[in-house]
Design an enzyme around this catalytic site. Structure first.
Site, PDB file in Angstrom:
ATOM      1  N   ASP A 159       0.511  -0.896  -0.312  1.00 42.25           N
ATOM      2  CA  ASP A 159       0.117   0.183   0.320  1.00 42.25           C
ATOM      3  C   ASP A 159       1.036   1.484   0.380  1.00 42.25           C
ATOM      4  O   ASP A 159       2.003   0.656   0.296  1.00 42.25           O
ATOM      5  CB  ASP A 159      -0.968   0.035   1.129  1.00 42.25           C
ATOM      6  CG  ASP A 159      -2.610   0.870   0.968  1.00 42.25           C
ATOM      7  OD1 ASP A 159      -1.868   1.747   0.578  1.00 42.25           O
ATOM      8  OD2 ASP A 159      -2.973   0.236   0.968  1.00 42.25           O
ATOM      9  N   HIS A 187      -4.108   6.053   2.641  1.00 47.50           N
ATOM     10  CA  HIS A 187      -4.402   4.777   1.706  1.00 47.50           C
ATOM     11  C   HIS A 187      -4.247   3.595   2.945  1.00 47.50           C
ATOM     12  O   HIS A 187      -4.855   3.258   3.167  1.00 47.50           O
ATOM     13  CB  HIS A 187      -4.155   4.860   0.987  1.00 47.50           C
ATOM     14  CG  HIS A 187      -5.363   4.051  -0.137  1.00 47.50           C
ATOM     15  ND1 HIS A 187      -4.945   2.344   0.031  1.00 47.50           N
ATOM     16  CD2 HIS A 187      -6.494   3.663  -0.354  1.00 47.50           C
ATOM     17  CE1 HIS A 187      -5.544   1.500  -0.711  1.00 47.50           C
ATOM     18  NE2 HIS A 187      -6.739   2.233  -0.840  1.00 47.50           N
ATOM     19  N   SER A 212     -11.041  -1.374  -1.967  1.00 50.72           N
ATOM     20  CA  SER A 212     -10.342  -0.639  -1.151  1.00 50.72           C
ATOM     21  C   SER A 212     -10.110  -0.714   0.638  1.00 50.72           C
ATOM     22  O   SER A 212      -9.467  -1.559   1.375  1.00 50.72           O
ATOM     23  CB  SER A 212      -9.802   0.559  -0.973  1.00 50.72           C
ATOM     24  OG  SER A 212      -8.419   0.463  -2.050  1.00 50.72           O
TER      25      SER A 212
END
Length: 753
Positions: free
Chosen positions: A141, A212, A530
């Protein structure tokens, strides 16, 4: 990756020709390539494959700078390097060369969920797995913010001795920031830098500047954090799905971009470090072939090592055929909503209370102000006019949410608009002092606003509601199958919570901007596959902890065959993207993941490495293309078969073909129950199809015994050329197990379905 050299050992070219090649290559434009090599032909003169690759590059290049970026040796054999077109052609003549392709950019796909998933500290999967203790999840990520309380190591035990990873120091990231929870941190950006040599990396370390990676990793295995909330919304104790699992972050991108070669390097290292599960919430746009996609290649290598890869399906729904990561050897996860809603309450002056949607971050009450509705203001398209309004304005525009910046730039005290489109709120962004209420209340609200002598209203924000219905439902943004790269396996596999998920965030990135004020928080609410992928990854980690002997295919099978197909109203799960029609398996896969049921699935569909190789052999790929995935040229293609032992079924027919289609599948199921058991087949046939099962009854005498059955789909033809679906359930006689698999019949031209 790196390289080595023993000049002239393998490239037999005249020296004067090499010299002219060298000169022109210095001037020519270089691009980053990922190169697959046959490691078995490495000359014995080299001490390592790294030295061999470097020697190859040295022999075809004459440049003052190092063009060797990565060496891969776990999920792929080869390297990445900056090459000119001419150098690439010379490289292709080198012994051991298999294939090469240009580096590509990738894209990233975003706590009540443990409760929604019925995870219970006293029974079921949590205690059976000891909350995922000592299972190591590698997260591919954007990095991590290690100081976030979700990554504290309170209550964690000693790091497993099998762990081979490290905590890599870098910009604003000290190796001491890792602990018993966050046990590894590595940064991979050489490929991105090679493609953008003049760029200045904003954070050259594993520290997350995008948010994220912090969000996804805390969803998987974040520790317990009391008092978590998003400005008062979703308040409670935050924790990951596997709160005692170990986390290792492999940063492969940032807000500046993601490169294919960096993803490969991250996955390669994660497998070498000894992770048990890999979670990756990103994909390569436009679905390159399976032999050029790093997630395909990396997940195949991980599967071979017994590591399950959990991946996001993408956010390009609701159209069919939009799915990413549709590879047979990993788990592809779609997204749905949950039974939690954020909002505000509108109270009219006549006493009427209306619950609506809002996630306005300011803790405030717009109290007892005039309620205004007139044609001049109802368009809500002028911040100047709105600023002059001394009250709560009714906007008669269903698209109000999408240009809420006009309201946010005004000083209007409050806004009310009407909408039943829940999908507009999936982003979790709401930067104006307003609330959306269901359209069914529009007539009553307007009647009061127009006809009352002195209409007033009050709006209360920062409210959280649970138990909302129907839930789960497939989110409209969640990408749908069939898989563009291999439609003969039904994808996605499952879906999981992915809408409005609360998880950890980075403290220096504003979550919301209202006027000239930025809002910051240690937690954020995001939506996307996600966010659903790490839920499935966490559940896979729990299952690995409870059943360490299970293969990646067995874990995926358990999650699929026990998935829920009914929502909290007791009716078939709906699809928001099709106006709440019943969800197709092309949207939801086998259903919504049910962790506790997956702990004890009764039967599993397992698959071996050779099974996946047999599948590759049936795909009309070249020798080099197969070798690129398997990392060997000595694979066995003596029994090619497209019919892998998968817990779902899909039959494709040509759009416009009304002739009968007949397709037979062979499946092997393994009894993982406690002992002897008998199962009977229960079939719901897709429309216009006949389903035959042979045998229709399976008897097992012992645990781990296997039985084979055949399923035949006979499709009669449908002039509408639509997708139809049904199911096969193996129901345990006198027992609790119900092992369910979806069945889909779809046109090949699914974009027209």
């Amino acid at each position: 990756m790196e390289r080595t050299s023993k000049l002239g050992f393998f490239v037999l070219l005249p020296l004067f020709f090499l010299a002219s090649c060298h000169f022109s290559s210095v001037m020519a434009k270089r691009s980053n390539y990922v190169v697959h090599m046959d490691k078995s032909v490495m000359p014995k003169a080299f001490l390592s494959h790294h030295e061999w690759y470097s020697s190859i590059l040295d022999s075809i290049q004459s440049t003052s700078f190092n063009t060797h970026i990565y060496t891969y040796d776990t999920v792929l054999h080869g390297f990445s390097a900056l090459l000119t077109d001419q150098e690439l052609e010379f490289l292709k003549k080198s012994p051991g060369f298999l294939t090469a392709y240009r580096d590509r950019p990738a894209e990233m796909h975003t706590t009540h969920t443990p409760d929604f998933l019925s995870l219970n500290p006293n029974s079921g999967l949590w205690p059976a797995s000891n909350f995922g203790e000592d299972v190591i999840v590698g997260v591919i990520d954007s990095g991590v913010w290690p100081e976030n309380p979700s990554f504290k190591d309170d209550g964690m035990t000693k790091i497993p001795s099998r762990w081979k990873g490290t905590c890599e120091a870098g910009q604003e990231f000290n190796s001491s920031l890792c602990n018993l929870k966050l046990i590894g941190a590595r940064n991979f950006n050489k490929g991105f830098i090679a493609e953008h040599p003049n760029i200045t990396i904003d954070m050259n370390s594993t520290r997350d500047t995008l948010g994220h990676g912090t969000h996804t990793s805390s969803t998987i295995g974040g520790n317990y954090v009391e008092g978590a909330s998003f400005f008062g919304y979703a308040a409670g104790t935050a924790r990951g799905i596997a709160p005692r699992a170990r986390l290792a972050m492999y940063k492969v991108g940032s807000s500046q971009g993601v490169a294919l070669s960096d993803i490969l390097a991250g996955m390669d290292q994660a497998v070498a470090d000894g992770v048990d599960i890999i979670s990756i919430s990103m994909a390569i746009p436009f679905s390159p072939p399976i032999y050029e996609d790093p997630i395909s290649i990396g997940s195949f290598g991980a599967m071979e090592k017994g590591i399950l890869v959990s991946s996001s399906a993408g956010n390009s729904g609701p159209g069919l055929g939009t799915l990413n990561n549709g590879f047979p050897w990993l788990m592809t996860v779609g997204a749905g909503n949950m039974d939690r809603w954020f909002g505000g309450t509108v109270t009219l002056g006549n006493g009427m209370d209306i619950l609506g949607w809002s996630i306005y971050p300011v803790s405030t009450i717009v109290d007892d102000l005039p309620l205004i509705y007139n044609k001049t203001l109802s368009g809500c398209n002028s911040s100047v006019l709105l600023s002059a309004a001394n009250g709560i304005v009714i906007c008669d525009d269903p698209e109000m949410y999408y240009h809420g910046y006009i309201v946010s730039n005004s000083s209007v005290p409050g806004i009310i608009f009407f909408s039943d489109d829940s999908s507009m709120f999936d982003e979790g962004e709401f930067n104006f002092q307003g609330v959306a209420i269901p359209a069914k209340y529009k007539e009553a609200v307007l009647n009061y606003a127009v006809n009352d002598v002195k209409p007033t209203a009050t709006i209360r924000f920062n409210q959280t509601f649970t138990g909302t219905k129907p839930a789960p439902a497939v989110a409209d943004f969640s990408s749908r199958g069939p898989s563009p790269v291999y439609p003969n396996i039904l994808k996605p596999d499952i879906f999981a919570p992915g809408a409005l998920v609360l998880a950890s965030w980075i403290p220096n990135a504003p979550i919301e901007a209202i006027g000239d004020r930025d809002f910051f928080s240690g937690f954020n609410i995001l939506s996307g596959t996600s966010m659903s992928c790490p839920h499935a990854s966490g559940i896979a980690a729990l299952l690995k902890g409870a059943h360490p002997e299970w293969s990646p295919s067995a874990i995926r099978s358990a999650m699929m065959t026990t998935a829920d197909t009914l929502d909290n109203t007791g009716k078939p799960i709906k699809d928001i993207g099709t106006n709440y029609n019943v969800a197709s398996p092309l949207a939801m896969g086998a259903g919504h993941v049910n962790p506790n049921s997956a702990l004890d699935p009764g039967l599993i569909y397992d698959a071996t490495l050779q099974d996946y190789i047999n599948l590759l052999c049936s795909m009309n790929l070249t020798h080099s293309q197969i070798s690129s995935i398997t990392r060997t040229t000595s694979y066995d293609c003596s029994s090619p078969s497209s019919d892998i032992n998968y817990p779902s079924f899909i039959a494709l027919y040509e759009n416009g073909d009304t002739k009968m289609l007949s397709k037979t599948f062979k499946r092997t199921v393994t009894n993982v129950g406690n002992g002897a058991a008998k199962y009977q087949a229960n079939v719901v046939a897709p429309k216009s199809s006949i389903i035959e099962i042979s045998p229709s009854e399976l008897s097992f005498q012992n645990r781990l015994e296997t039985q084979v059955y055949y399923l035949t789909i006979k499709y009669q033809g449908d002039t509408n050329y639509t997708v139809s679906f049904g199911s096969l359930s193996w129901v345990e006689v006198g027992g609790k197990h119900n092992v369910k698999s979806p069945i889909v019949v779809s046109p090949v031209g699914f974009q027209n379905a």
